[in-house]
Design a protein around this motif. Structure first.
Motif, mmCIF file in Angstrom:
data_model
loop_
_atom_site.group_PDB
_atom_site.id
_atom_site.type_symbol
_atom_site.label_atom_id
_atom_site.label_comp_id
_atom_site.label_asym_id
_atom_site.label_seq_id
_atom_site.Cartn_x
_atom_site.Cartn_y
_atom_site.Cartn_z
ATOM 1 N N VAL A 1 33.404 36.740 40.569
ATOM 2 C CA VAL A 1 33.312 35.852 39.400
ATOM 3 C C VAL A 1 34.476 34.859 39.350
ATOM 4 O O VAL A 1 34.328 33.746 38.852
ATOM 5 N N MET A 2 35.644 35.242 39.901
ATOM 6 C CA MET A 2 36.849 34.414 39.749
ATOM 7 C C MET A 2 36.656 32.982 40.234
ATOM 8 O O MET A 2 37.080 32.032 39.589
ATOM 9 N N TYR B 1 45.740 40.113 50.228
ATOM 10 C CA TYR B 1 45.320 41.118 49.235
ATOM 11 C C TYR B 1 44.215 40.569 48.335
ATOM 12 O O TYR B 1 43.252 41.268 48.036
ATOM 13 N N TRP B 2 44.375 39.300 47.901
ATOM 14 C CA TRP B 2 43.334 38.715 47.043
ATOM 15 C C TRP B 2 42.003 38.633 47.801
ATOM 16 O O TRP B 2 40.938 38.882 47.226
ATOM 17 N N ASN B 3 42.070 38.292 49.089
ATOM 18 C CA ASN B 3 40.837 38.215 49.890
ATOM 19 C C ASN B 3 40.194 39.592 50.036
ATOM 20 O O ASN B 3 38.970 39.725 49.939
ATOM 21 N N GLN B 4 41.031 40.623 50.243
ATOM 22 C CA GLN B 4 40.518 41.995 50.352
ATOM 23 C C GLN B 4 39.885 42.435 49.032
ATOM 24 O O GLN B 4 38.843 43.081 49.011
ATOM 25 N N PHE B 5 40.540 42.051 47.930
ATOM 26 C CA PHE B 5 40.016 42.383 46.597
ATOM 27 C C PHE B 5 38.674 41.681 46.377
ATOM 28 O O PHE B 5 37.719 42.274 45.873
ATOM 29 N N LEU C 1 47.456 33.344 29.738
ATOM 30 C CA LEU C 1 48.447 33.882 30.680
ATOM 31 C C LEU C 1 48.162 35.348 31.012
ATOM 32 O O LEU C 1 48.349 35.779 32.149
ATOM 33 N N ILE C 2 47.688 36.113 30.027
ATOM 34 C CA ILE C 2 47.344 37.527 30.297
ATOM 35 C C ILE C 2 46.128 37.586 31.228
ATOM 36 O O ILE C 2 46.080 38.384 32.162
ATOM 37 N N TYR C 3 45.150 36.707 30.994
ATOM 38 C CA TYR C 3 43.968 36.654 31.873
ATOM 39 C C TYR C 3 44.352 36.265 33.303
ATOM 40 O O TYR C 3 43.846 36.822 34.266
ATOM 41 N N ALA C 4 45.243 35.271 33.423
ATOM 42 C CA ALA C 4 45.599 34.758 34.753
ATOM 43 C C ALA C 4 46.546 35.692 35.494
ATOM 44 O O ALA C 4 46.598 35.677 36.720
ATOM 45 N N GLY C 5 47.304 36.516 34.751
ATOM 46 C CA GLY C 5 48.277 37.416 35.375
ATOM 47 C C GLY C 5 47.738 38.822 35.512
ATOM 48 O O GLY C 5 46.904 39.102 36.380
ATOM 49 N N PRO C 6 48.173 39.738 34.616
ATOM 50 C CA PRO C 6 47.742 41.143 34.750
ATOM 51 C C PRO C 6 46.232 41.332 34.627
ATOM 52 O O PRO C 6 45.679 42.288 35.154
ATOM 53 N N GLY C 7 45.549 40.411 33.943
ATOM 54 C CA GLY C 7 44.101 40.582 33.732
ATOM 55 C C GLY C 7 43.237 40.106 34.879
ATOM 56 O O GLY C 7 42.030 40.345 34.891
ATOM 57 N N ARG C 8 43.852 39.442 35.868
ATOM 58 C CA ARG C 8 43.032 38.834 36.928
ATOM 59 C C ARG C 8 42.206 39.866 37.697
ATOM 60 O O ARG C 8 41.064 39.595 38.077
ATOM 61 N N THR C 9 42.773 41.053 37.907
ATOM 62 C CA THR C 9 42.036 42.071 38.673
ATOM 63 C C THR C 9 40.942 42.741 37.841
ATOM 64 O O THR C 9 40.133 43.493 38.379
ATOM 65 N N ARG C 10 40.920 42.495 36.522
ATOM 66 C CA ARG C 10 39.872 43.089 35.672
ATOM 67 C C ARG C 10 38.548 42.337 35.816
ATOM 68 O O ARG C 10 37.490 42.892 35.568
ATOM 69 N N PHE C 11 38.636 41.059 36.179
ATOM 70 C CA PHE C 11 37.409 40.288 36.389
ATOM 71 C C PHE C 11 36.792 40.696 37.723
ATOM 72 O O PHE C 11 37.508 41.025 38.668
#
Length: 685
Positions: free
Chosen positions: A286-287, A502-506, A272-282
């Motif tokens: 790679v996602m 936003y996800w596409n821009q990221f 859940l941490i990876y899928a939530g707050p951690g998603r932008t760290r990857f």
């Protein structure tokens, strides 16, 4: 040595043949109403039932030996090889924002609900079964058969449910419920084997709290450390994917073996941490690979585990006499009634907390309580425990195996019918209306392409009547149906489109991790309860310069850090304001094409214009108040956009075959090195 080699080869044969059977079965089941997991279980049972026959053909004899060996595998194999990966994949693919909103409902079902089911099932087995079980044994059995299994539930829901909220509720409950079941099982197993003679209610609560808390802590600590490391990498898909594969096993091992806590809770926390707050760290690139990798691994493991469960069940169920089958039928009916009682009893609370619960969804929740590999693995642990009576071990294993089969075959195969009867196989009315508008948009595009194809000199002999018959959307103009309030659904659709922007821009590298985090957080706040396009207090709060940074800017030593924090905040504010401005401009263009009524369009345009002005004013204020930073921040952003464009162009030319893959890799490495250096330079003040 030869014997060990033989076993390894037989396991390899089982693995290969099981996967091939799974692939063939999946192909055969395409466009049928039969769930894949149910068919796999039945296939496993059929294979298990023919293993008793004597086979002379060498090849078939080899196959028989491989499947026999697989059916005798240790229960811990299921627990430690399959469970961490399957639980991680399931939790990692959850919509974290929705999970957080529904957490109160999920926790109510997974903890008090699970405990109640365990106790009532224990009372039922003590009153119905004639085997004179002790209270400890009955409670242990109650914990085993009350665990709704994430593996079985998730594989079924993904095949037939397009309702994100219902799926999140059932999936979330089965994930946490599993952790509760394993904890209760361990406690009651000690009671059943007299390892712990007296039963203390306070001891159970204390132990449960310890096990869950430590489980959450281990998952959170490993997630924090690993995300710090992943954040320091730059687009290294091999390391990032390998870490997500190995860490669920690490946290499971640490929890279960080192700290004697809940491994399932640790894995769920990590995911859940990876899928939530951690998603932008990857790394953004790679996602997509990461989700594909886990989707494939989940398919392979699900195929193996359902065939394994079928094999184990068929070899154990054949040993029982008729009376035992009658007891099995009573217990099966009993656990369905008990789950119904518990959920109906909790309905007044469930309907008022989280996102609420309708009567129709509660019926699916009751019927979707499938038991699977986890229950069977726990029963196999009982079956191999020498300190328990042999008859008791066989009884627990027989009943559990029977319940696993009945819930998967009876409930699993009839789930589609139940959902259709309740009208849950379709989208809600307001969503259907919005969806119809989207289909109309697709239809318009197809009409344009169709007209251009009619002008094509090389397509003069096309039978357009035959073509149009196969393309439904071209021939169906959009029609208004009965009046339904679609305002909420329309605003939600616009906010979800903004979030995806936003996800596409990221993903394109045009938004940084921090800016994406703020903008996505603001959308998720806006989606809570009734969707709200304006105002955006979450953004305004995160754009403020920390007070300590302004106060300490001119102090010796600490001033360097204060100026660094202030500069970083300026960059984040500028980037996220720019992202917000671009997103709101995009939504202003998109809104009319999704609108169903003039009034709702006017309201949405009015609110989105306010968002657009808010972003524009912030950018203008930044240029006015911090002219010394403007050049630096804008230069860094321009450089990053250009470097991303260069990388994208290299990738396009590679796909077109103009640059070889080897040359492209070298060029991309050079571009990414420049990106990494520009990022480091930008962080220095």
């Amino acid at each position: 040595m030869h014997m060990h080699m033989q076993m390894t080869l037989q396991l390899l044969v089982f693995f290969v043949v099981a996967i091939i059977l799974g692939i063939v079965l999946r192909r055969l089941l395409k466009n049928t109403a039969i769930p894949y997991s149910v068919a796999l279980l039945v296939l496993g049972m059929l294979i298990g039932s023919v293993l008793d026959y004597d086979i002379q053909t060498p090849f078939l004899h080899e196959l028989k030996s491989a499947f026999l060996l697989a059916s005798q595998l240790d229960a811990n194999l299921i627990m430690f090889i399959f469970l961490p990966a399957l639980v991680f994949e399931s939790a990692f693919s959850l919509e974290v924002h929705l999970f957080k909103r529904m957490f109160s409902q999920i926790a109510l079902l997974a903890i008090p609900g699970m405990v109640l089911c365990t106790v009532i099932t224990a009372l039922l087995s003590l009153s119905v079964l004639p085997w004179h079980w002790s209270v400890g044994t009955a409670l242990m059995f109650g914990a085993i058969v009350s665990a709704t299994d994430p593996v079985a539930v998730v594989s079924l829901l993904k095949e037939m449910c397009s309702r994100a909220r219902l799926q999140t509720l059932i999936e979330g409950e089965s994930l946490l419920n599993d952790g509760t079941a394993i904890v209760l099982f361990t406690l009651f197993m000690g009671l059943a084997t007299q390892a712990q003679a007296e039963f203390s209610f306070m001891h159970v609560i204390g132990e449960f709290t310890r096990v869950v808390s430590i489980g959450v802590l281990i998952g959170a600590v490993v997630a924090a450390i690993s995300l710090k490391f992943i954040g320091s990498l730059f687009n290294d898909s091999l390391i990032e994917i390998a870490l997500t594969l190995v860490l669920p096993y690490l946290v499971f091992y640490l929890s279960e073996h080192v700290f004697h806590a809940s491994g399932v809770v640790s894995v769920v926390t990590l995911a859940l941490i990876y899928a939530g707050p951690g998603r932008t760290r990857f790394s953004p690139e790679v996602m997509e690979h990461l989700h594909h990798f886990w989707h494939t691994l989940s398919y392979l493991f699900n195929t193996l585990i359902f065939i394994l469960v079928g094999l184990v069940v068929s070899t154990r169920l054949g040993l029982a006499d008729l009376a035992n089958w009658q007891y099995l039928a009573v217990i099966f009916a009993g656990i369905l009634v008990i789950r119904t009682m518990v959920i109906v009893g909790f309905m007044p609370i469930l309907a008022r907390i989280g996102i609420g619960l309708t009567k129709e969804k509660s019926i699916v929740l009751i019927w979707g309580g499938l038991r699977g590999a986890v229950s069977l693995a726990l029963a196999l642990i009982v079956a191999t425990n020498e300190s328990l009576d042999i008859q008791l071990r066989d009884q627990v294993l027989f009943l559990t195996a029977g319940i696993v089969v009945l819930t998967i075959v009876v409930n699993g195969s009839s789930m589609r019918f139940v959902m259709a009867k309740l009208g849950l196989d379709k989208l809600p009315k307001a969503k259907q209306k919005t969806f119809a508008k989207v289909q109309h948009k697709i239809s318009d595009e197809m009409v344009k392409v169709r007209e251009s194809l009619k002008q094509d000199e090389h397509l003069k002999a096309v039978n357009w009547q035959a073509v149009d018959r196969n393309i439904v959307t071209v021939a169906t103009p959009y029609k208004e149906e009965e009046s339904i309030d679609t305002q909420v659904e329309y605003q939600r659709k616009l906010l979800e489109s903004e979030r995806q922007f936003y996800w596409n821009q990221f993903a394109k590298g045009l938004l940084s991790q921090d800016a994406t985090h703020i903008l996505i957080g603001a959308i998720e706040k806006a989606l809570d309860g009734t969707p709200q396009i304006w105002p955006r207090p979450f953004i305004a709060k995160h754009w403020q310069i920390p007070r300590w940074a302004n106060q300490c800017a001119n102090m010796p030593i600490i001033g360097v850090y204060a100026r660094g924090a202030s500069y970083k905040q300026h960059v984040i504010t500028f980037e996220s304001a720019r992202g917000l401005f671009e997103a709101s401009t995009y939504i202003l263009e998109l809104a009319p094409s999704l609108s169903l009524e003039v009034e709702q369009l006017e309201t949405a345009l009015e609110q989105m214009t306010l968002v657009n002005q808010f972003a524009d004013n912030t950018l203008n204020d930044f240029r006015k108040d911090s002219p010394h930073l403007v050049e630096r921040v804008e230069s860094y952003l321009a450089l990053r956009i250009l470097l991303n464009t260069e990388r994208k162009k290299i990738q396009e030319l590679t796909h077109e075959g103009i640059i070889s893959e080897v040359d492209a890799e070298k060029l991309i490495e050079e571009v990414e090195l420049k990106m990494h250096e520009s990022k480091k330079l930008n962080q220095l003040v």
